[in-house]
Design an enzyme around this catalytic site. Structure first.
Site, PDB file in Angstrom:
ATOM      1  N   LYS B  80      10.098  37.751   7.464  1.00 22.78           N
ATOM      2  CA  LYS B  80      10.245  38.825   8.438  1.00 22.78           C
ATOM      3  C   LYS B  80      11.308  39.777   7.906  1.00 22.78           C
ATOM      4  O   LYS B  80      12.293  39.335   7.292  1.00 22.78           O
ATOM      5  CB  LYS B  80      10.689  38.219   9.781  1.00 22.78           C
ATOM      6  CG  LYS B  80      10.791  39.219  10.932  1.00 22.78           C
ATOM      7  CD  LYS B  80      11.173  38.492  12.220  1.00 22.78           C
ATOM      8  CE  LYS B  80      11.263  39.425  13.420  1.00 22.78           C
ATOM      9  NZ  LYS B  80      11.611  38.697  14.660  1.00 22.78           N
ATOM     10  N   SER B 155       8.532  39.837  18.416  1.00 23.55           N
ATOM     11  CA  SER B 155       8.752  40.819  17.371  1.00 23.55           C
ATOM     12  C   SER B 155       8.267  40.385  15.991  1.00 23.55           C
ATOM     13  O   SER B 155       8.077  41.222  15.122  1.00 23.55           O
ATOM     14  CB  SER B 155      10.238  41.162  17.300  1.00 23.55           C
ATOM     15  OG  SER B 155      10.989  40.027  16.889  1.00 23.55           O
ATOM     16  N   SER B 179      10.193  35.581  19.986  1.00 23.64           N
ATOM     17  CA  SER B 179       9.669  36.410  18.899  1.00 23.64           C
ATOM     18  C   SER B 179       8.906  35.673  17.816  1.00 23.64           C
ATOM     19  O   SER B 179       8.217  36.289  17.010  1.00 23.64           O
ATOM     20  CB  SER B 179      10.801  37.213  18.257  1.00 23.64           C
ATOM     21  OG  SER B 179      11.113  38.315  19.077  1.00 23.64           O
TER      22      SER B 179
END
Lengths: 477, 484
Positions: B80, B155, B179
């Site tokens: 990420k 996210s 997330s």
């Protein structure tokens, strides 16, 4: 400090000292003073995304030692908090400090001004990180040096117990002496390892409520602190006498003009949005840890003063002057242990060496062994006091060996009554007026004769014996 | 015959060891998948073809030389884009860090590199982790590979989409309020939010420090445990990482679930949850029951305060954590400014998106003097009560079973009201606030064929138990595309 009748100053000091740790408080960067800009930095102290603080346990240890030496209570649990504000010298835009749970609280230190002793309260001691340094440059604008970012600081906050510049200075000295004693910091004000913020208000004597205070930040010498207080006290009293109101503000002391000037007016209290630092665990200290540190504390100035007075037979006042400065006391004791005349050593240290040493901190280039030899020469009467003082000066300046100098230059004092009697008689013969003056009650005339004998022996005559012989002989005339 | 990029990590590990294919071949296969699919999908923000092929070749030559290789040697992965890899641009999905290149690697990136894993690229996300749809990426949205008109969640939307699309066999995401778990559910993959403190956060760009946790996103449960094995453990650089001995997360995978007690918190099965989602999770509960587990209903009354507490605490921490993005030392700096205040205001105004600004404003407000007690402190108190509620629940059951999100993946632009978006976190924030481990995995499908995720929440450091339940569920048919 000049005071205006009826008005007293109420002063509290916030002192920041940099503990003598090798590394920073939340990373392992070195804390060496004076390195080229931005060479002692890492992702943590630069506040790069993702970097996290880890606490340097040494900083806690040093702060706890300071707290113990200053008679504070030590918190078994204390926290880290973020103090949030934007400034280019603060890479994370928050300072990790301690807000409502400081490491130490509720202590005191004794200060002495003139003949008066007074206890000054220590409100709290906490640990935090320093910010960087902005360098304003004509050509390149403002530059940032992050070497100091994350340098550990121990903040020591006093109660508003101080009433004058003299007391403030005495407090700072006592504080520094104690910290030097316990080896927590080198307290070098010129290198910024000890800095002082002054909070000052004035009020009519007898009042208990506090007046509006002003704050003077980052003063970096005892003398400047003293001058800033004296100036600010007068300024505030003058304002009150003119019927004005004191405005709460931060002021800057300008050593060049000796004045303080407005830096920032506080319309309302700054909002630093303190909250507990989620990246660090609370600090928890066990009783065993605290007691170990307490047990390991070295002898503190007061105890040493008592011991030095007793062990070396010194007047308490002399012992106090020596014990106050750890470096001086260490040196003195090294000398005193090597001679049978520790009082001679104290007299030479206080009367002469302290004046030769002009730096803030005491240091002596004279080897304690040589000094002890000099004290023995003086104590057993081999040399007289004036000769000893001259030798000391040469030892300090040129590093001479006093024993060799006495031998080679034949400096030992003349204590032989026959020789001295002859010299006194000669001096009286050469100064006939002295004898008549003496008879007429002018006893000071004897001094002229003694002086002449000293001169004729190159200062080697035993001063006491010479004086006695002189008076005897003059009396016969 | 499944293609290379459809295989599991465990299969790759065996095949690489048997030299059925090389690390370079494997890396190229995934790079090809990225080239083929990602123009449309938008999971990646940065792809590292040369770097990854070079790394794969090094593994291959070490293998050829007969070296004993570490456990993840030659396995491609992606991070990420809020986790630092030295020398690789890290944007955090923000214009502010559009050109930021970190000079150091996160602890997890170091561990994976030392383990021989091959970094293929960095994955899209909601800006600084703030969002539940990946629509708040400053660069481009990421599509849900199972339904291109829908969001992949957020996210860590890029992570879940890339794994689901077979662009990468595993990814590391981060979870603050859901997330990792929610995008895993939306994309039908497996995501673990480990116990807070189980994985070092060193090198993870902080959103809300007391909640953030890095975790793996994988195609199945076993793979997930393999990766957690590689990244969990004490790191001296993260003071909050736990000192306890790290277990072997794969050790209990084969154990059955007989005698285990699963609690269904009645508060998380209410009206706020879509009926299809509720049905899918209840159905999963029945299958656990069939496998020998016991299902009981429990109550977590304080859950009602979780969303509010979460948004106050996370925003408060974010307002402080993101203050370092000031335009002074790195990241975006406004072109024009006349003084320091303008430099700050303009750089931050230009660099941050609306959602980030909203959270910073909220967080600054709740920490302000005069409001601290009413909001921040109260939220912290609520957090303590929530933790206690979980503790009592674990007095009567071994693990909790809940939905991951109130709905399956929603459409782009569907949730325009921020509060509506925030409400979607209702199932995931409680475990975040309590610092508990939570596994998200597919358990069924909606009528439209969208995956539905279930969440298994355990006691602190009970990840082995969660994985054991997950593998057992997969054994019973699971909730994957084939078996939904």
């Amino acid at each position: 400090m000049k005071t205006v009748d009826g008005y007293e100053a109420v002063i509290g000091l916030e002192v920041h000292v940099e503990p003598s740790t090798k590394t920073k408080i939340f990373c392992s960067c070195p804390t060496t003073f004076g390195a080229p800009p931005n060479t002692q930095v890492c992702p943590v102290c630069m506040g790069l995304p993702g970097a996290l603080p880890t606490l340097n346990g040494k900083v806690v240890e040093y702060a706890v030692r300071a707290g113990l030496a200053l008679n504070c209570g030590i918190a078994r649990r204390s926290g880290h908090d973020r103090k949030n504000y934007f400034y280019p010298d603060l890479p994370k835009a928050y300072q990790i400090s301690q807000y409502d749970e400081p490491l130490c609280a509720g202590g005191w230190i004794e200060i002495e001004t003139g003949e008066t002793k007074k206890r000054i309260g220590i409100t709290r001691i906490h640990i935090e990180e320093d910010a960087g340094k902005l360098i304003h440059d004509e050509k390149n604008g403002t530059l940032i040096d992050c070497n100091r970012c994350g340098v550990p600081l121990i903040e020591i906050v006093s109660e508003p117990d101080l009433r004058s510049a003299e007391e403030a200075e005495a407090y700072l000295r006592a504080l520094r002496n104690t910290l030097l004693y316990i080896g927590v910091s080198d307290c070098k004000m010129n290198e910024g390892s000890m800095r002082c913020d002054v909070n000052l208000s004035v009020r009519k004597k007898g009042e208990t409520a506090l007046g509006t205070r002003t704050e003077m930040k980052n003063i970096n010498s005892f003398r400047f602190t003293s001058r800033a207080i004296a100036y600010e006290y007068e300024r505030q009293v003058a304002a009150l006498l003119r019927g004005e109101r004191i405005v709460q503000q931060t002021r800057r002391f300008d050593p060049a003009t000796g004045r303080t000037e407005t830096m920032r007016i506080k319309e309302e209290a700054d909002d630093y949005r303190y909250f507990p630092e989620p990246d660090l665990e609370p600090i928890t200290l066990s009783d065993a840890y605290i007691e170990t540190l307490r047990g390991a504390l070295p002898e503190l100035p007061d105890a040493r003063e008592r011991r030095i007075a007793e062990e070396y037979g010194l007047p308490r006042k002399d012992a106090a002057l020596i014990a106050e400065d750890k470096a001086a006391a260490d040196w003195y004791e090294a000398v005193a242990k090597k001679t049978e005349y520790p009082r001679a050593a104290a007299n030479l240290l206080l009367g002469d060496l302290f004046h030769m040493n002009t730096a803030d901190e005491f240091s002596s280039p004279i080897d304690p062994g040589c000094m002890a030899a000099l004290c023995t020469l003086l104590g057993d009467g081999t040399v007289n006091n004036p000769t000893a003082k001259k030798l000391l000066e040469r030892m300090y300046r040129d590093g001479i060996d006093p024993v060799a100098a006495v031998r080679e230059e034949r400096l030992s004092q003349i204590r032989d009554g026959e020789t001295l009697g002859r010299l006194v008689a000669e001096a009286i013969a050469a100064n006939p007026k002295c004898a008549s003056d003496f008879r007429n009650g002018k006893t000071a005339a004897a001094k002229t004769i003694v002086g002449a004998v000293m001169k004729s022996t190159g200062g080697r005559a035993d001063p006491a014996l010479t004086a006695r012989l002189t008076e005897e002989m003059l009396g016969k005339f | 015959m499944r293609t290379l990029t459809e295989r599991t990590l465990a299969e790759h590990i065996a095949a690489l060891a048997a030299r059925a294919y090389s690390a370079e071949e494997l890396t190229r296969a995934y790079l090809d998948a990225v080239v083929r699919k990602d123009g449309e999908l938008g999971a990646f923000l940065t792809v590292l073809p040369e770097r990854s092929i070079a790394a794969a070749r090094r593994i291959d030559s070490r293998r050829a030389a007969g070296e004993k290789l570490p456990s993840l040697a030659g396995l491609p992965y992606a991070l990420k884009d809020n986790i630092c890899a030295k020398g690789v641009r890290m944007t955090c999905g923000s214009r502010f860090l559009e050109n930021y290149i970190p000079p150091y690697s996160a602890h997890v990136a170091e561990l994976l590199e030392n383990n021989g894993a091959v970094l293929l690229g960095k994955l899209n996300m909601d800006e600084f982790g703030m969002g539940s749809s990946s629509e708040h990426s400053a660069f481009h949205p990421t599509k849900n590979p199972l339904a291109p008109d829908r969001v992949p969640g957020g996210s860590s939307g890029g992570c879940a989409a890339a794994v689901a699309a077979g662009e990468i066999p595993f990814a590391l995401g981060s979870d603050t309020g859901g997330s990792i778990r929610q995008p895993a559910a939306f994309c039908g993959v497996v995501g673990m939010k480990p116990t807070w403190g189980a994985v070092s956060r060193y090198g993870l760009t902080a959103f809300a420090s007391s909640l953030d946790q890095i975790g793996p996103i994988t195609g199945d449960v076993r793979d997930n445990a393999l990766i957690l094995n590689a990244i969990a453990g004490r790191d001296a650089r993260d003071a909050t990482s736990q000192a306890r001995k790290t277990p072997d997360y794969t050790a209990e995978l084969e154990k059955d679930v007989r005698g285990l007690r699963l609690g269904l918190p009645k508060e998380i099965f209410g009206e706020a949850i879509d009926a299809e989602v509720r049905a899918a999770v209840r159905n999963a509960a029945k299958r656990f029951e069939k496998a020998g587990a016991e299902i009981i209903e429990i109550s977590l009354p304080s859950i009602a305060y979780a969303l509010a507490a979460y948004y106050i605490i996370s925003s408060a921490e974010a307002s402080s954590n993101l203050a370092r993005f000031d335009g002074v030392r790195y990241g975006r700096r406004a072109e024009e400014y006349t003084d320091l205040t303008q430099l700050y205001v303009r750089s931050r105004s230009e660099g941050f998106g609306d959602e980030v600004k909203r959270r910073i404003l909220l967080g600054t407000f709740v920490l302000s003097s005069g409001y601290y007690d009413a909001y921040y402190k109260k939220a912290q108190n609520a957090r303590l009560v929530i933790k206690k509620d979980f503790e009592s629940a674990f007095g009567v059951c071994d693990c909790l079973l809940t939905p991951v999100a109130p709905t399956a993946a929603f459409r782009f632009g569907e949730k325009r009201d921020p509060l509506e978006m925030y409400a979607g976190d209702v199932c995931t924030v409680p475990a975040g606030l309590a610092g508990l481990p939570a596994l998200s995995m597919p358990c069924g499908k909606t009528g439209e064929g969208l995956p539905v995720g279930m969440q298994l929440i355990g006691r602190r450091f009970s990840e082995p138990l969660l994985y054991r339940l997950g593998v057992a569920f997969e054994r019973e048919g699971g909730g994957t595309r084939e078996n939904g």
